[in-house]
Design a protein around this motif. Sequence first.
Motif, short mmCIF file in Angstrom:
data_model
loop_
_atom_site.label_atom_id
_atom_site.label_comp_id
_atom_site.label_asym_id
_atom_site.label_seq_id
_atom_site.Cartn_x
_atom_site.Cartn_y
_atom_site.Cartn_z
N GLY A 83 0.78 -1.22 0.00
CA GLY A 83 0.00 0.00 0.00
C GLY A 83 0.82 1.27 0.00
N ALA A 84 2.14 1.14 0.15
CA ALA A 84 3.02 2.30 0.19
C ALA A 84 4.45 1.81 0.14
N LEU A 85 5.38 2.77 0.03
CA LEU A 85 6.80 2.47 0.16
C LEU A 85 7.44 3.57 0.97
N ASP A 86 8.04 3.19 2.10
CA ASP A 86 8.65 4.15 3.02
C ASP A 86 10.17 4.12 3.03
N ILE A 87 10.74 2.96 2.72
CA ILE A 87 12.19 2.77 2.90
C ILE A 87 12.75 2.04 1.68
N VAL A 88 13.87 2.54 1.18
CA VAL A 88 14.60 1.85 0.12
C VAL A 88 16.03 1.61 0.61
N CYS A 89 16.43 0.37 0.61
CA CYS A 89 17.81 0.01 0.92
C CYS A 89 18.49 -0.40 -0.39
N ALA A 90 19.31 0.51 -0.93
CA ALA A 90 20.02 0.26 -2.18
C ALA A 90 21.28 -0.52 -1.85
N ASN A 91 21.14 -1.83 -1.85
CA ASN A 91 22.20 -2.70 -1.36
C ASN A 91 22.85 -3.55 -2.44
N ALA A 92 22.18 -3.78 -3.54
CA ALA A 92 22.71 -4.69 -4.56
C ALA A 92 24.12 -4.28 -4.97
N SER A 128 8.70 9.01 -6.22
CA SER A 128 7.29 9.38 -6.07
C SER A 128 6.68 8.71 -4.85
N ALA A 129 6.92 7.41 -4.69
CA ALA A 129 6.36 6.68 -3.56
C ALA A 129 6.94 7.16 -2.24
N LEU A 130 8.23 7.44 -2.21
CA LEU A 130 8.86 7.92 -0.98
C LEU A 130 8.35 9.30 -0.61
N THR A 131 8.09 10.13 -1.60
CA THR A 131 7.52 11.45 -1.35
C THR A 131 6.12 11.32 -0.76
N ASP A 132 5.33 10.43 -1.31
CA ASP A 132 3.98 10.19 -0.80
C ASP A 132 4.01 9.68 0.64
N SER A 133 5.06 8.96 0.99
CA SER A 133 5.19 8.41 2.34
C SER A 133 5.20 9.50 3.39
N GLY A 134 5.87 10.61 3.10
CA GLY A 134 5.98 11.70 4.06
C GLY A 134 7.16 11.56 5.00
N ALA A 172 20.92 14.25 -1.17
CA ALA A 172 20.36 14.67 0.11
C ALA A 172 19.78 16.07 0.02
N MET A 173 20.46 16.95 -0.69
CA MET A 173 19.96 18.32 -0.83
C MET A 173 18.72 18.37 -1.71
N GLU A 174 18.70 17.60 -2.78
CA GLU A 174 17.55 17.62 -3.67
C GLU A 174 16.32 16.99 -3.02
N LEU A 175 16.55 15.98 -2.16
CA LEU A 175 15.43 15.23 -1.60
C LEU A 175 14.91 15.80 -0.29
N ALA A 176 15.69 16.65 0.37
CA ALA A 176 15.27 17.19 1.67
C ALA A 176 13.91 17.88 1.63
N PRO A 177 13.61 18.69 0.59
CA PRO A 177 12.28 19.32 0.56
C PRO A 177 11.13 18.32 0.44
N LYS A 178 11.44 17.09 0.05
CA LYS A 178 10.42 16.06 -0.08
C LYS A 178 10.31 15.21 1.20
N ASN A 179 11.02 15.63 2.25
CA ASN A 179 11.05 14.87 3.52
C ASN A 179 11.62 13.47 3.32
N ILE A 180 12.61 13.36 2.43
CA ILE A 180 13.30 12.10 2.20
C ILE A 180 14.74 12.27 2.63
N THR A 181 15.23 11.35 3.46
CA THR A 181 16.65 11.35 3.81
C THR A 181 17.36 10.25 3.04
N ILE A 182 18.66 10.45 2.82
CA ILE A 182 19.48 9.44 2.16
C ILE A 182 20.83 9.41 2.85
N ASN A 183 21.21 8.24 3.32
CA ASN A 183 22.46 8.03 4.03
C ASN A 183 23.09 6.72 3.60
N ALA A 184 24.34 6.53 3.97
CA ALA A 184 25.06 5.32 3.56
C ALA A 184 25.67 4.62 4.76
#
Length: 259
Positions: A83-92, A128-134, A172-184
């Motif tokens: 029903g949604a997507l909140d977290i993406v782990c880019a691990n491959a 898009s899905a991560l933005t919708d997550s909030g 991180a800078m581009e996604l911050a206004p969308k309330n999305i964080t990105i870390n490694a």
Amino acid sequence: MFNSLQGRSAVVTGGSKGIGKGIAATFAAAGVDVVITGRNQADVDAAVAELSGKSGTVTGVAADVTSPEDCRRVVATAVERHGALDIVCANAGIFPSGRIEDLTPEDIEEVIGVNFKGTVYIVQAALSALTDSGHGRIVVTSSITGPFTGYPGWSHYGASKAAQLGFIRTAAMELAPKNITINAVLPGNIITEGLVDMGQEYMDQMTAAVPAGRLGTVADIGNAALFFATDEAGYITGQSLVVDGGQILPESQAAIAEQ
């Protein structure tokens, strides 16, 4: 201490083996519903069976992160199932060995394609899905090799892992206004099928180089990734966390012997 992640939705690429499977296990134990990916359907099915019975569900889909279309299909699958997507782990990721003089254009493209481009493609597909997550969270599995250390035969691998860190800082800078964080998360030597395949002598050498006196476990990386996915980590973005038992700290092997 932390708010529950129960009922959140996650994608873990490369989740059928090694560190990715460990991340998926940690998230599912915390109540997160997880979709894992892998290029081989049999490996995906085996991992799903192994990870069953946890608080969160684990399902899988065969996909190749070097394909933007596959990445979009993975995200659509997670949204459909949860029903949604909140977290993406880019691990491959892949880590074939090759000395500089022997590397072919195909060798270089394969590593950059999976490790770097695959990270970008799954992030693009999920925006898009991560933005919708909030409260979107992206966690990238990089490495100490490249950003901090080097190892003969892994110049192309190290370059791909350093590239991931360059990507997350601007992302991180581009996604911050969308309330999305990105870390490694930057693992040191972690006990996985791939590490075991490198032989006991290599494992012994790596253990001797770690001040903590042991190799890491997949749970060590899973716990770090889980922290970045929490609400409490919402003010942390564009950062990298080394999880290596102190491996990058000694000036020399003698420094460890002095402990």
